[in-house]
Design a protein around this motif. Structure first.
Motif: not given
Length: 283
Positions: A12, A20, A22, A25-26, A49-50, A52-53, A61
């Motif tokens: 990232s 990012t 996030e 992840a998407a 962050r990863a 949570d996303a 994850y």
């Protein structure tokens, strides 16, 4: 479960990727990834962050990182998966590994200036979110934008590989230390993209032997930079050394990577997938 669409190697903006945590992840979720790990270089500050996303997307994850290691006077990468990303010893070890990147980058820029490419350090910094992690990829992006080369592959071929102006080696962590940090933080250590290293057969055997002796448990068999023949070769190496097999695109960003997230073929059914060692570590 060798057919699981796991992607356990990508980067990232926290290190040298262009998306990012996030956004990655998407993208992983949209591409059908069923188990994901973010593995930024020598850094785990993007892990929460990863995580949570991924949770928000119901995407299983594993924590991850990719540690730079000096072995037989070459740089080798060791991926860590499923560790405690709050582990103090791991955090301290990665901090020590990151030290020196800025000095190395300044030396790279000076070498490029000598061959008629001024301002490379400042140009590379435009692509860096964390100056501690300035890397060859950031220089490459600048040289493409500046019109010096048509793409990043040309930059690496002409300027940023061993023996070319702009290449500066760095003394990284030892193989023993990198594996120990991962294992003692509760994770599994993985030899990343072994076909990328210019090891002869003797050096490669030494790498696999020492890695396993230090507690390493897996090797990347399927990765974006492996050909099908290389994947077959390292499937046999995994079997020979009793190592689990990992699978990861090494995705850095759209247009820059050999393979998109989630686009690799299935693992050889003879191999034990690394995620079977990490069932209790999946978030």
């Amino acid at each position: 479960m060798p057919t699981l669409n796991a992607d356990l190697h990508c980067h990232s903006t926290v290190s040298d990727g262009t998306l990012t945590p996030e956004a990655l992840a998407a993208r992983a979720k949209a591409n059908g990834v069923e188990l994901w790990a973010l593995t930024d270089h020598d850094e785990i500050s993007g892990q929460q962050r990863a995580l949570d996303a991924a949770r928000a997307l119901a995407l299983p994850y594993l924590t991850g990182t990719e540690i730079s290691v000096s072995f037989c006077e070459l740089t080798v990468h060791i991926v860590g998966l499923g560790f405690d990303h709050h582990n103090a010893a791991l955090l301290q070890g990665l901090q020590r590994t990151r030290c020196g990147r800025s000095e190395r980058a300044q030396e790279m820029a000076e070498q490029l200036r000598r061959v008629g490419i001024p301002g490379a350090f400042e140009g590379a910094l435009k692509y860096v979110s964390n100056p501690e992690l300035i890397s060859r990829a950031h220089f490459a992006r600048h040289l493409v934008e500046a019109g010096v080369c048509k793409d990043m592959q040309e930059v690496f071929r002409k300027y940023l590989t061993d023996g070319k102006p702009g290449f500066v080696p760095h003394r990284w962590a030892s193989l023993r230390d990198a594996v120990r940090w991962i294992v003692e933080a509760g994770g599994v250590a993985v030899i990343a993209h072994p076909a990328r290293y210019n090891h002869g057969p003797t050096q490669e055997y030494a790498l696999f032997s020492e890695f396993k002796a230090h507690g390493g448990q897996a090797v990347e068999v399927l990765t974006g930079c492996h050909s099908s023949a290389e994947a077959a070769q390292y499937a046999e190496m995994a079997l020979e050394f009793g190592l689990a097999a990992s699978r990861g695109s090494d995705f850095h960003g759209p247009g820059e990577s050999h393979c998109d997230l989630g686009a690799l073929p299935p693992l050889d059914a003879r191999l034990r997938p690394v995620w079977e060692l990490l069932v209790e570590r999946v978030h």
